[in-house]
Write a protein that holds these residues in place. Structure first.
Motif, PDB file in Angstrom:
ATOM      1  N   ARG A 191     -27.286  23.745   8.231  1.00 33.69           N
ATOM      2  CA  ARG A 191     -26.789  25.074   7.868  1.00 33.69           C
ATOM      3  C   ARG A 191     -27.500  26.189   8.632  1.00 33.69           C
ATOM      4  O   ARG A 191     -26.866  27.138   9.100  1.00 33.69           O
ATOM      5  CB  ARG A 191     -26.930  25.275   6.358  1.00 33.69           C
ATOM      6  CG  ARG A 191     -26.383  26.600   5.837  1.00 33.69           C
ATOM      7  CD  ARG A 191     -26.374  26.610   4.326  1.00 33.69           C
ATOM      8  NE  ARG A 191     -27.676  26.228   3.800  1.00 33.69           N
ATOM      9  CZ  ARG A 191     -27.874  25.737   2.580  1.00 33.69           C
ATOM     10  NH1 ARG A 191     -26.847  25.546   1.770  1.00 33.69           N
ATOM     11  NH2 ARG A 191     -29.096  25.434   2.169  1.00 33.69           N
ATOM     12  N   ARG A 226     -20.975  19.659   1.357  1.00 31.50           N
ATOM     13  CA  ARG A 226     -22.142  18.899   0.880  1.00 31.50           C
ATOM     14  C   ARG A 226     -21.979  18.506  -0.579  1.00 31.50           C
ATOM     15  O   ARG A 226     -22.249  17.355  -0.961  1.00 31.50           O
ATOM     16  CB  ARG A 226     -23.404  19.743   1.058  1.00 31.50           C
ATOM     17  CG  ARG A 226     -24.652  19.116   0.474  1.00 31.50           C
ATOM     18  CD  ARG A 226     -25.886  19.953   0.790  1.00 31.50           C
ATOM     19  NE  ARG A 226     -25.827  21.282   0.202  1.00 31.50           N
ATOM     20  CZ  ARG A 226     -26.157  21.560  -1.056  1.00 31.50           C
ATOM     21  NH1 ARG A 226     -26.543  20.583  -1.865  1.00 31.50           N
ATOM     22  NH2 ARG A 226     -26.111  22.789  -1.508  1.00 31.50           N
ATOM     23  N   LEU A 278     -26.403  17.212   4.755  1.00 40.58           N
ATOM     24  CA  LEU A 278     -25.655  18.237   5.491  1.00 40.58           C
ATOM     25  C   LEU A 278     -26.399  19.573   5.510  1.00 40.58           C
ATOM     26  O   LEU A 278     -26.215  20.372   6.430  1.00 40.58           O
ATOM     27  CB  LEU A 278     -24.269  18.430   4.872  1.00 40.58           C
ATOM     28  CG  LEU A 278     -23.128  17.569   5.398  1.00 40.58           C
ATOM     29  CD1 LEU A 278     -21.886  17.780   4.552  1.00 40.58           C
ATOM     30  CD2 LEU A 278     -22.836  17.889   6.855  1.00 40.58           C
ATOM     31  N   ALA A 279     -27.221  19.814   4.492  1.00 38.39           N
ATOM     32  CA  ALA A 279     -27.917  21.101   4.398  1.00 38.39           C
ATOM     33  C   ALA A 279     -28.828  21.356   5.596  1.00 38.39           C
ATOM     34  O   ALA A 279     -29.112  22.508   5.921  1.00 38.39           O
ATOM     35  CB  ALA A 279     -28.725  21.157   3.101  1.00 38.39           C
ATOM     36  N   VAL A 327     -20.663  24.396   4.806  1.00 38.28           N
ATOM     37  CA  VAL A 327     -21.701  23.372   4.615  1.00 38.28           C
ATOM     38  C   VAL A 327     -21.920  23.075   3.133  1.00 38.28           C
ATOM     39  O   VAL A 327     -21.911  21.907   2.725  1.00 38.28           O
ATOM     40  CB  VAL A 327     -23.027  23.807   5.282  1.00 38.28           C
ATOM     41  CG1 VAL A 327     -24.162  22.887   4.858  1.00 38.28           C
ATOM     42  CG2 VAL A 327     -22.888  23.790   6.796  1.00 38.28           C
ATOM     43  N   THR A 328     -22.133  24.106   2.321  1.00 38.01           N
ATOM     44  CA  THR A 328     -22.415  23.866   0.899  1.00 38.01           C
ATOM     45  C   THR A 328     -21.239  23.234   0.164  1.00 38.01           C
ATOM     46  O   THR A 328     -21.436  22.236  -0.538  1.00 38.01           O
ATOM     47  CB  THR A 328     -22.869  25.173   0.217  1.00 38.01           C
ATOM     48  OG1 THR A 328     -24.105  25.597   0.798  1.00 38.01           O
ATOM     49  CG2 THR A 328     -23.071  24.959  -1.280  1.00 38.01           C
ATOM     50  N   GLY A 341     -24.457   9.326   3.876  1.00 38.57           N
ATOM     51  CA  GLY A 341     -25.123  10.436   4.546  1.00 38.57           C
ATOM     52  C   GLY A 341     -26.226  10.030   5.505  1.00 38.57           C
ATOM     53  O   GLY A 341     -26.829  10.900   6.134  1.00 38.57           O
ATOM     54  N   LYS A 369     -21.143  14.835  -1.788  1.00 42.81           N
ATOM     55  CA  LYS A 369     -22.453  14.415  -2.294  1.00 42.81           C
ATOM     56  C   LYS A 369     -23.327  13.927  -1.138  1.00 42.81           C
ATOM     57  O   LYS A 369     -23.884  12.829  -1.169  1.00 42.81           O
ATOM     58  CB  LYS A 369     -22.292  13.323  -3.358  1.00 42.81           C
ATOM     59  CG  LYS A 369     -21.532  13.799  -4.584  1.00 42.81           C
ATOM     60  CD  LYS A 369     -21.375  12.708  -5.609  1.00 42.81           C
ATOM     61  CE  LYS A 369     -20.591  13.211  -6.821  1.00 42.81           C
ATOM     62  NZ  LYS A 369     -20.361  12.137  -7.816  1.00 42.81           N
ATOM     63  N   ALA A 370     -23.399  14.799  -0.114  1.00 43.54           N
ATOM     64  CA  ALA A 370     -24.168  14.478   1.091  1.00 43.54           C
ATOM     65  C   ALA A 370     -25.210  15.563   1.310  1.00 43.54           C
ATOM     66  O   ALA A 370     -25.005  16.480   2.112  1.00 43.54           O
ATOM     67  CB  ALA A 370     -23.238  14.371   2.297  1.00 43.54           C
ATOM     68  N   PRO A 371     -26.357  15.505   0.603  1.00 49.85           N
ATOM     69  CA  PRO A 371     -27.368  16.577   0.723  1.00 49.85           C
ATOM     70  C   PRO A 371     -27.910  16.748   2.133  1.00 49.85           C
ATOM     71  O   PRO A 371     -28.394  17.823   2.476  1.00 49.85           O
ATOM     72  CB  PRO A 371     -28.471  16.123  -0.250  1.00 49.85           C
ATOM     73  CG  PRO A 371     -28.237  14.673  -0.494  1.00 49.85           C
ATOM     74  CD  PRO A 371     -26.762  14.455  -0.360  1.00 49.85           C
TER      75      PRO A 371
END
Length: 214
Positions: free
Chosen positions: A87, A75, A83-84, A71-72, A13, A79-81
Motif C-alpha cells: 500500500r 485485503r 497485501l498491506a 488494497v484494503t 497469500g 483475507k490476504a493481510p
C-alpha cells in the motif's frame, strides 16, 4: 472450520511475501512513465505531445489512486493481510505521478512562470481543486513513513491518512471540471464509480471482518 479457512487464506497469500514481489511492483509502476518517455522521444504522443503527456500523467495518477484505495478492500475480501505491504509503495507512486502531472502542466503550459501559475489557479477552479488534492497528497506522502507515524502517534496518523478519501473526491472533481469544457464525462463517471465503490466497500468489509472474529 475457521482455522482451516485461516490456513487456506495464509497459503493463498504466501506468494505476496516472496522477495521479488516489491521490486516487480516497483517496475510495473514505473512502466507507464517509461512508455511516455519513449513516446516523447520517438514523437509518438500525437499532434500535441505536451497535452498528451499532461493528460496521461493525470490519468495514471487516478489509476494508481484507485489501486492504493483498493488494497484494503481486496485485503479484507480475500483475507490476504500480506497485501498491506504494497500500500505504501502504491501511495507514493500516486504522489510521484501527481507531481509529474503538476510539473508537466507548470513547465509545458505556463513555462514555469510563478505569476502565470498563480493567475491560472485563481482563474480556473479545476486547477485550484487539483492543487488542493496535490497539497493533501504531499502531506500524506511526507508522513507515510514509520518515523512520522511514531512522531504523530497511531490515532493521529490514522486520522490524517483518512484524508485520502478527500483526495479521491477532489481528484474526481478536478477531472470532471476539466472535462466539463468539452462536455465529455465518460471517463470521469468510470473513475467516480470505481472510487465510490472502493470507499463504500472499506467500512462494510471491516464490519464484516469484525463480526466474523466474534
Amino acid at each position: 472450520m475457521a482455522a482451516l479457512q485461516g490456513r487456506a487464506a495464509a497459503a493463498r497469500g504466501q506468494w505476496l511475501l516472496v522477495p521479488w514481489a516489491k521490486p516487480l511492483l516497483f517496475m510495473l509502476c514505473l512502466a507507464p512513465l517509461a512508455w511516455l518517455v519513449w513516446g516523447a522521444a520517438a514523437d509518438r504522443l500525437g499532434a500535441n505531445p505536451a497535452e498528451a503527456l499532461i493528460r496521461s500523467l493525470g490519468d495514471w495518477t487516478l489509476r494508481l489512486l484507485c489501486l492504493t484505495l483498493a488494497v484494503t478492500p481486496v485485503r479484507l475480501a480475500l483475507k490476504a493481510p500480506a497485501l498491506a505491504r504494497f500500500r505504501r509503495m502504491l501511495g507514493l507512486f500516486t504522489f510521484f505521478y501527481a507531481l509529474l502531472h503538476l510539473m508537466s502542466y507548470a513547465v509545458f503550459d505556463l513555462g514555469l512562470d510563478a505569476g502565470e501559475i498563480a493567475r491560472d489557479i485563481a482563474k480556473r477552479p479545476f486547477i485550484l481543486v487539483g492543487m488542493a488534492a496535490f497539497a493533501l497528497l504531499t502531506l500524506l506522502a511526507a508522513t507515510s513513513f514509520n518515523r512520522a507515524m511514531r512522531w504523530l502517534g497511531g490515532r493521529n496518523w490514522q486520522r490524517l491518512h483518512r484524508s485520502v478519501y478527500l483526495v479521491a473526491v477532489l481528484a474526481v472533481l478536478h477531472f470532471w471540471w476539466m472535462r466539463a469544457g468539452k462536455n465529455d464525462f465518460a471517463e470521469v463517471v468510470v473513475y467516480g464509480v470505481i472510487l465510490a465503490a472502493l470507499l463504500a466497500a472499506r467500512p462494510l468489509l471491516r464490519r464484516r471482518s469484525s463480526t466474523q472474529k466474534r
